[in-house]
Design an enzyme around this catalytic site. Structure first.
Site: not given
Ligand code: AMP
Ligand code: MG
Length: 469
Positions: A84, A86, A119, A178, A243-244
């Protein structure tokens, strides 16, 4: 003052998202604003003195319906039942002057129920990387999310490197649906939600698709074409988790991505991709794998599962051939061939092998083909000459090969060492390298800034990118 919000996702069932506002930040400061894109999507009606507050999430534009989206996904092949947004908030959707529906999302906008240990924030480095690279991809003609704005928050955030300036990116996408959005409902056995999502995705992206299997076929085609385009410019996404992987076929999530300098099929930049799962040359395989996960999810809603499995298997098995065709078309154009024929595949592959063996620069080699500079890209010039002889003969039967190559081979790509240097400067308060990069990359097929064509020297090479976003 009116922004043409038209929020369709917010009208879906509550289970699809959590409504919440961005968390305000201390001292928003506008670093970048994409005026052309703003005009396209109807965001130029905003008063400029409100940009910083709006794109930091401190002020909500009228008509926004902020929410964090739910999804799941396979990360590096491992199932994660709940991810989700985040650290992202969907403000809403706009209908642009071109009639297109687009998501407007703040990324780095504070914690949400999906933040897990994070965060909810982003630091300036990845925000500017995504801004520059996504806009470069767009200028290269490759489907991608766009960057509307970047702001700093005036707050420090903590990463492995220590305290870093916080930032928020405003991302524009044709949607944020996605593979993982389908997976979350399929995994939970929430078939009604899966059906609702499927109908929504079809209506939004593939209105001609007739049912879930047709949607699968359309996504397979879009992903095949997308990855062939990545390959053709030496792009390595770096984190092709499900998810990407966008249903729209747009490139999304520019975390540890990079463009290669010297060509190598096994090139990896992401510091956490130890196994090379997302290496340059493995991207087609992973795209098929991701579409297979979408197939598995979509099947859960079918009444006749056996028939659906058979059809989905056929679609997934047909995808490598789609990829090969798209790849061949793109790479043939890179060597001046508009209509690939028997033997052209060998010609392309032997050039790539030669490039890999001698570490030739991917972008500059293709860009210089047909000029005397081409052989200078190779340490083994005799080997290049041996390749060029049959190639030159082949081009004799091609209409205007130079025009074909000029349209397929960019001069300027966002080289990783330039991105890193741009980030370093921005952290020190100097946005000049950012402005220089965005300007030159807006017309990547023209040499407006020849120095940006230069590959990194031994000491300039930045071999790794960090996911610590
Ligand atoms: P990503 O690898 O950027 O596609 O992120 C994978 C998951 O980690 C997604 O659900 C993001 O929302 C969550 N996420 C990545 N960085 C953060 C962060 N700094 N705080 C909260 N959730 C994060
Ligand atoms: Mg992502």
């Amino acid at each position: 003052m009116h922004i043409p919000f038209d929020n369709s996702y917010a009208a879906l069932p509550d289970a699809f998202f959590t409504r919440l506002n961005p968390t305000p930040v201390k001292a928003p400061d506008l670093l970048a604003f994409n005026a052309d894109l703003a005009r396209e999507i109807g965001f130029d009606a905003l008063p400029a003195d409100q940009y910083a507050d709006i794109f930091a999430g401190n002020v909500l534009p009228q008509g926004a319906a902020p929410l964090a989206q739910l999804y799941a996904g396979h990360q590096f092949g491992n199932w994660n039942p709940q991810l989700g947004d985040g650290r992202a908030i969907l403000l809403g959707e706009t209908l642009g002057r071109d009639g297109k529906r687009r998501d407007i999302q703040l990324k780095g906008s504070g914690p949400t129920p999906y933040s897990r240990m994070g965060d909810g924030r982003a630091w300036l480095g990845p925000v500017l990387r995504e801004y520059v690279v996504s806009e470069a991809m767009h200028a290269l003609g490759i489907p991608t999310t766009r960057a509307l704005a970047a702001v700093t928050t005036g707050e420090d955030i903590w990463r492995e490197q220590g305290a870093l300036p916080g930032a928020v990116l405003t991302r524009v996408a044709s949607s944020h649906l996605r593979v993982g959005t389908f997976q979350v409902f399929a995994h939970r056995g929430e078939v009604d939600h899966l059906k609702t999502l499927t109908a929504y995705a079809i209506q939004r992206h593939y209105p001609d698709a007739n049912g879930p299997m047709d949607l699968l076929r359309a996504v397979a085609a879009a992903q095949a074409d997308l990855v062939a385009q990545w390959m053709s410019v030496g792009f390595i996404h770096g984190v092709m988790n499900t998810d990407n992987c966008a249903i729209s076929g747009e490139t999304i999530d520019y975390g540890p991505c990079a463009f290669m300098d010297g060509f190598h099929q096994g090139r990896v930049f992401s510091s956490i991709d130890q196994q090379g799962r997302y290496a340059y040359g493995n991207q087609p395989n992973i795209a098929v794998w991701n579409v297979a996960q979408l197939a598995t999810a979509l099947i859960q809603q079918m009444d006749d599962k056996d028939a659906a499995i058979e059809e989905a298997t056929e679609i997934v098995h047909a995808m490598p051939a789609l990829l090969e065709t798209a790849w061949l078309q793109r790479f043939a154009a890179k060597i001046g061939i508009r209509t690939p024929q028997e033997g052209d595949l060998d010609l392309i592959q032997s050039l790539l092998t030669l490039m890999q063996d001698t570490g030739a620069d991917f972008t500059n080699t293709f860009r210089s083909l047909g000029t005397p500079a081409a052989r200078d890209q190779f340490t083994d010039r005799a080997a290049f000459d041996a390749w060029a002889a049959p190639w030159t003969a082949r081009l004799a039967s091609e209409p205007d090969p130079n025009a074909t190559m000029a349209a397929a081979n960019p001069a300027i790509i966002p080289r990783n060492h330039r991105i890193e240097a741009m980030i370093e400067a921005a952290v020190a308060g100097d946005m000049a390298p950012f402005a220089r990069l965005t300007q030159a990359l807006a017309t990547p097929f023209e040499i407006t800034d020849g120095d940006l064509q230069r590959p990194p020297t031994e000491t300039e090479i930045v071999p790794a990118t960090f996911c610590g976003t």
